[in-house]
Write a protein that holds these residues in place. Structure first.
Motif, PDB file in Angstrom:
ATOM      1  N   ASN A 135       0.827  -1.209   0.000  1.00  0.00           N
ATOM      2  CA  ASN A 135       0.000   0.000   0.000  1.00  0.00           C
ATOM      3  C   ASN A 135       0.861   1.260   0.000  1.00  0.00           C
ATOM      4  OD1 ASN A 135      -2.358  -1.482  -0.008  1.00  0.00           O
ATOM      5  ND2 ASN A 135      -2.640  -1.363   2.205  1.00  0.00           N
ATOM      6  N   LYS A 136       1.921   1.259   0.801  1.00  0.00           N
ATOM      7  CA  LYS A 136       2.814   2.415   0.832  1.00  0.00           C
ATOM      8  C   LYS A 136       3.558   2.549  -0.493  1.00  0.00           C
ATOM      9  CE  LYS A 136       3.532   3.219   5.699  1.00  0.00           C
ATOM     10  NZ  LYS A 136       4.497   3.636   6.712  1.00  0.00           N
ATOM     11  N   ALA A 151       1.173   4.029  -2.914  1.00  0.00           N
ATOM     12  CA  ALA A 151       1.012   5.458  -2.622  1.00  0.00           C
ATOM     13  C   ALA A 151       2.224   6.243  -3.129  1.00  0.00           C
ATOM     14  CB  ALA A 151       0.819   5.680  -1.121  1.00  0.00           C
ATOM     15  N   THR A 179       5.011   8.975   2.848  1.00  0.00           N
ATOM     16  CA  THR A 179       4.700   7.651   3.409  1.00  0.00           C
ATOM     17  C   THR A 179       5.744   7.177   4.417  1.00  0.00           C
ATOM     18  OG1 THR A 179       5.841   6.489   1.615  1.00  0.00           O
ATOM     19  CG2 THR A 179       3.463   6.946   1.327  1.00  0.00           C
TER      20      THR A 179
END
Length: 168
Positions: free
Chosen positions: A19-20, A23, A95
């Motif tokens: 997810n990071k 992002a 992030t």
């Protein structure tokens, strides 16, 4: 007596999550688009200030291939500059992630260059679909993107253990 900081071997537990990483990709892509728009605005402003409208004609006549080439140039410069100076792009700052080598060191310019050029491989973005969430640009350059919070915890623990050993 000065305590030497222990080198930390990067483990999969320290890797930034998918997810990071996603992002990071989205944020960095938007920043690159904004740089492209800024270049366009700069060309218009230069044309108006100087009265030489070749700047605008250059943009108008660029075509799809020219736009693609400009986008690649922006990508290369963006990643080379940010990652070589700090190990982080704007996305990685947001992030709280960073690029390191497998032994926890800042990557050299050669590794950053490999990372950057590897991003140009067609379908490279799909290389993250694997189990570990590492892209080809990580594998080719022998680098990893770590979650700084997890990395700092592991580093502090290792150095604390090192300090205990030094006091005995």
């Amino acid at each position: 007596m000065e305590i030497a900081l222990k080198k930390i071997k990067i483990t999969p537990q320290m890797y930034a999550s998918k997810n990071k990483r996603f992002a990071n990709f989205i944020i960095d892509y938007v920043v690159q688009l904004l740089i492209g728009v800024a270049i366009g605005f700069l060309c218009v402003i230069l044309a108006e200030v100087t009265g030489h409208y070749a700047y605008i004609e250059w943009i108008d006549n660029m075509g799809t291939l020219g736009e693609y080439a400009l986008g690649l140039l922006i990508l290369i410069i963006y990643y080379l500059v940010f990652e070589s100076l700090t190990g982080r792009t704007l996305g990685k700052y947001i992030t709280n992630t960073k690029i390191l080598t497998h032994d926890g060191q800042k990557p050299g310019m050669d590794k950053i260059l490999y990372r950057t050029l590897s991003r140009l491989i067609p379908f490279e973005a799909f290389s993250f679909l694997g189990e570990e969430g590492k892209g080809w640009h990580d594998t080719i350059s022998k680098t990893v993107v770590v979650d700084l919070h997890k990395y700092n915890i592991e580093t502090e623990m290792a150095n604390s253990i090192n300090e205990i050993g030094m006091e005995l």
